[in-house]
Design a protein around this motif. Structure first.
Motif, PDB file in Angstrom:
ATOM      1  N   HIS A  48       9.673 -63.877 -21.006  1.00 11.58           N
ATOM      2  CA  HIS A  48       8.670 -62.827 -20.817  1.00 11.58           C
ATOM      3  C   HIS A  48       8.177 -62.388 -22.190  1.00 11.58           C
ATOM      4  CE1 HIS A  48      10.660 -62.793 -16.923  1.00 11.58           C
ATOM      5  NE2 HIS A  48       9.512 -62.351 -16.461  1.00 11.58           N
ATOM      6  N   LEU A  49       6.908 -62.618 -22.453  1.00 11.09           N
ATOM      7  CA  LEU A  49       6.335 -62.265 -23.749  1.00 11.09           C
ATOM      8  C   LEU A  49       6.383 -60.758 -23.982  1.00 11.09           C
ATOM      9  CD1 LEU A  49       3.413 -64.812 -23.582  1.00 11.09           C
ATOM     10  CD2 LEU A  49       5.291 -64.852 -25.235  1.00 11.09           C
ATOM     11  N   ILE A  50       6.316 -59.991 -22.929  1.00 18.83           N
ATOM     12  CA  ILE A  50       6.531 -58.547 -22.980  1.00 18.83           C
ATOM     13  C   ILE A  50       7.847 -58.329 -22.219  1.00 18.83           C
ATOM     14  CG2 ILE A  50       5.612 -56.279 -22.376  1.00 18.83           C
ATOM     15  CD1 ILE A  50       2.820 -57.917 -22.206  1.00 18.83           C
ATOM     16  N   PRO A  51       8.959 -58.129 -22.945  1.00 21.50           N
ATOM     17  CA  PRO A  51      10.274 -58.067 -22.294  1.00 21.50           C
ATOM     18  C   PRO A  51      10.315 -57.109 -21.105  1.00 21.50           C
ATOM     19  CG  PRO A  51      10.531 -58.125 -24.666  1.00 21.50           C
ATOM     20  CD  PRO A  51       9.066 -57.952 -24.393  1.00 21.50           C
ATOM     21  N   LYS A  52      10.929 -57.589 -20.020  1.00 24.11           N
ATOM     22  CA  LYS A  52      10.989 -56.800 -18.784  1.00 24.11           C
ATOM     23  C   LYS A  52      11.651 -55.447 -18.998  1.00 24.11           C
ATOM     24  CE  LYS A  52      12.861 -59.188 -15.545  1.00 24.11           C
ATOM     25  NZ  LYS A  52      13.377 -60.071 -14.509  1.00 24.11           N
ATOM     26  N   SER A  53      12.606 -55.370 -19.909  1.00 26.05           N
ATOM     27  CA  SER A  53      13.309 -54.104 -20.131  1.00 26.05           C
ATOM     28  C   SER A  53      12.387 -53.023 -20.697  1.00 26.05           C
ATOM     29  CB  SER A  53      14.487 -54.312 -21.080  1.00 26.05           C
ATOM     30  OG  SER A  53      14.021 -54.737 -22.354  1.00 26.05           O
ATOM     31  N   GLU A  85      13.380 -56.811 -28.986  1.00 32.16           N
ATOM     32  CA  GLU A  85      12.472 -56.721 -27.848  1.00 32.16           C
ATOM     33  C   GLU A  85      11.181 -55.982 -28.178  1.00 32.16           C
ATOM     34  OE1 GLU A  85      14.611 -55.432 -24.370  1.00 32.16           O
ATOM     35  OE2 GLU A  85      15.361 -57.474 -24.120  1.00 32.16           O
ATOM     36  N   ARG A  86      11.275 -54.911 -28.922  1.00 33.49           N
ATOM     37  CA  ARG A  86      10.061 -54.153 -29.289  1.00 33.49           C
ATOM     38  C   ARG A  86       9.137 -55.030 -30.144  1.00 33.49           C
ATOM     39  NH1 ARG A  86       8.686 -48.404 -29.861  1.00 33.49           N
ATOM     40  NH2 ARG A  86       7.062 -48.284 -31.426  1.00 33.49           N
ATOM     41  N   GLU A  87       9.729 -55.775 -31.078  1.00 36.60           N
ATOM     42  CA  GLU A  87       8.959 -56.671 -31.946  1.00 36.60           C
ATOM     43  C   GLU A  87       8.280 -57.765 -31.118  1.00 36.60           C
ATOM     44  OE1 GLU A  87       9.845 -58.664 -36.304  1.00 36.60           O
ATOM     45  OE2 GLU A  87      11.500 -58.430 -34.909  1.00 36.60           O
ATOM     46  N   LEU A  88       9.003 -58.302 -30.129  1.00 37.87           N
ATOM     47  CA  LEU A  88       8.409 -59.307 -29.245  1.00 37.87           C
ATOM     48  C   LEU A  88       7.213 -58.726 -28.503  1.00 37.87           C
ATOM     49  CD1 LEU A  88      11.611 -60.999 -27.780  1.00 37.87           C
ATOM     50  CD2 LEU A  88       9.811 -62.152 -29.090  1.00 37.87           C
ATOM     51  N   ALA A  89       7.377 -57.530 -27.954  1.00 35.60           N
ATOM     52  CA  ALA A  89       6.315 -56.929 -27.143  1.00 35.60           C
ATOM     53  C   ALA A  89       5.079 -56.565 -27.961  1.00 35.60           C
ATOM     54  CB  ALA A  89       6.843 -55.683 -26.430  1.00 35.60           C
ATOM     55  N   LEU A  90       5.280 -56.056 -29.161  1.00 34.73           N
ATOM     56  CA  LEU A  90       4.155 -55.526 -29.928  1.00 34.73           C
ATOM     57  C   LEU A  90       3.518 -56.537 -30.879  1.00 34.73           C
ATOM     58  CD1 LEU A  90       5.535 -51.965 -30.729  1.00 34.73           C
ATOM     59  CD2 LEU A  90       4.031 -52.680 -28.860  1.00 34.73           C
ATOM     60  N   THR A  91       4.296 -57.496 -31.353  1.00 36.18           N
ATOM     61  CA  THR A  91       3.769 -58.422 -32.358  1.00 36.18           C
ATOM     62  C   THR A  91       3.774 -59.875 -31.904  1.00 36.18           C
ATOM     63  OG1 THR A  91       4.595 -56.938 -34.076  1.00 36.18           O
ATOM     64  CG2 THR A  91       4.003 -59.170 -34.765  1.00 36.18           C
ATOM     65  N   TYR A  92       4.844 -60.302 -31.280  1.00 37.41           N
ATOM     66  CA  TYR A  92       5.010 -61.719 -30.932  1.00 37.41           C
ATOM     67  C   TYR A  92       4.863 -61.933 -29.430  1.00 37.41           C
ATOM     68  CZ  TYR A  92       6.481 -61.962 -35.717  1.00 37.41           C
ATOM     69  OH  TYR A  92       6.490 -61.883 -37.086  1.00 37.41           O
ATOM     70  N   ASN A  93       3.730 -61.460 -28.881  1.00 38.53           N
ATOM     71  CA  ASN A  93       3.517 -61.464 -27.430  1.00 38.53           C
ATOM     72  C   ASN A  93       2.580 -62.577 -26.972  1.00 38.53           C
ATOM     73  OD1 ASN A  93       1.070 -60.464 -28.289  1.00 38.53           O
ATOM     74  ND2 ASN A  93       1.659 -58.346 -27.907  1.00 38.53           N
ATOM     75  N   ASP A 144       4.921 -67.547 -36.841  1.00 38.61           N
ATOM     76  CA  ASP A 144       6.068 -67.104 -37.630  1.00 38.61           C
ATOM     77  C   ASP A 144       6.821 -68.335 -38.142  1.00 38.61           C
ATOM     78  OD1 ASP A 144       7.969 -64.536 -38.095  1.00 38.61           O
ATOM     79  OD2 ASP A 144       9.161 -66.342 -37.760  1.00 38.61           O
ATOM     80  N   GLU A 145       7.060 -68.378 -39.423  1.00 34.58           N
ATOM     81  CA  GLU A 145       7.692 -69.548 -40.046  1.00 34.58           C
ATOM     82  C   GLU A 145       9.085 -69.835 -39.475  1.00 34.58           C
ATOM     83  OE1 GLU A 145       8.312 -72.922 -41.987  1.00 34.58           O
ATOM     84  OE2 GLU A 145       6.404 -71.873 -41.862  1.00 34.58           O
ATOM     85  N   ARG A 146       9.840 -68.792 -39.119  1.00 36.48           N
ATOM     86  CA  ARG A 146      11.193 -69.001 -38.569  1.00 36.48           C
ATOM     87  C   ARG A 146      11.138 -69.725 -37.229  1.00 36.48           C
ATOM     88  NH1 ARG A 146      12.505 -62.786 -38.922  1.00 36.48           N
ATOM     89  NH2 ARG A 146      10.342 -62.894 -38.270  1.00 36.48           N
ATOM     90  N   ILE A 147      10.139 -69.414 -36.425  1.00 35.78           N
ATOM     91  CA  ILE A 147       9.986 -70.081 -35.134  1.00 35.78           C
ATOM     92  C   ILE A 147       9.387 -71.461 -35.333  1.00 35.78           C
ATOM     93  CG2 ILE A 147       8.882 -69.974 -32.854  1.00 35.78           C
ATOM     94  CD1 ILE A 147      11.167 -67.859 -33.423  1.00 35.78           C
ATOM     95  N   ARG A 148       8.340 -71.542 -36.136  1.00 36.40           N
ATOM     96  CA  ARG A 148       7.671 -72.829 -36.364  1.00 36.40           C
ATOM     97  C   ARG A 148       8.643 -73.870 -36.927  1.00 36.40           C
ATOM     98  NH1 ARG A 148       4.611 -76.215 -34.498  1.00 36.40           N
ATOM     99  NH2 ARG A 148       3.027 -74.692 -34.131  1.00 36.40           N
ATOM    100  N   SER A 149       9.451 -73.515 -37.906  1.00 36.87           N
ATOM    101  CA  SER A 149      10.366 -74.499 -38.493  1.00 36.87           C
ATOM    102  C   SER A 149      11.433 -74.918 -37.486  1.00 36.87           C
ATOM    103  CB  SER A 149      10.993 -73.982 -39.788  1.00 36.87           C
ATOM    104  OG  SER A 149      11.752 -72.823 -39.550  1.00 36.87           O
ATOM    105  N   PHE A 150      11.927 -73.978 -36.679  1.00 36.94           N
ATOM    106  CA  PHE A 150      12.914 -74.318 -35.652  1.00 36.94           C
ATOM    107  C   PHE A 150      12.306 -75.254 -34.608  1.00 36.94           C
ATOM    108  CE2 PHE A 150      14.968 -73.622 -31.550  1.00 36.94           C
ATOM    109  CZ  PHE A 150      16.296 -73.875 -31.881  1.00 36.94           C
ATOM    110  N   VAL A 151      11.117 -74.929 -34.137  1.00 34.79           N
ATOM    111  CA  VAL A 151      10.436 -75.725 -33.113  1.00 34.79           C
ATOM    112  C   VAL A 151      10.120 -77.126 -33.647  1.00 34.79           C
ATOM    113  CG1 VAL A 151       8.244 -75.905 -31.854  1.00 34.79           C
ATOM    114  CG2 VAL A 151       9.539 -73.780 -31.800  1.00 34.79           C
TER     115      VAL A 151
END
Length: 106
Positions: free
Chosen positions: A27-32, A69-77, A85-92
């Protein structure tokens, strides 16, 4: 009466690394956070529910290990925001070269 909300269908491969592996719904906007006022003001109900990505377990775990979760909802949605984001891109990029059954050590 309003139309029922339909979730995006499950693809054949992870929407981040592209591997054919068992998928989980992220969920790009966390359910919680759906009930929080600052989330309800920014995103209509339909978007809170349907904004999802189908990802493999390693990608899903990495997302939640990297961001709160807040960062996911507001920035990485969005997929694009996550991949920017380099941390995600390099992992992927690293994971995409691995076979479908590969699971990285924590």
């Amino acid at each position: 009466m309003s139309e029922p909300i339909r979730l995006p269908p499950q693809p054949d491969a992870c929407e981040l690394c592209g591997r054919a592996a068992p998928l989980t719904r992220h969920h790009l906007i966390p359910k919680s956070l759906h009930g929080k006022a600052y989330i309800r003001k920014r995103y209509p109900r339909h978007e809170r529910i349907t904004a999802t990505l189908w990802v493999c377990r390693p990608c899903h775990s990495h997302l939640h290990a990297t961001f709160g979760e807040r960062e996911l909802a507001l920035t990485y949605n969005s997929r694009d925001a996550l991949l920017a984001d380099e941390r995600i891109r390099s992992f992927v990029d690293w994971l995409s070269a691995k076979p479908a059954g590969f699971r990285p050590k924590t």
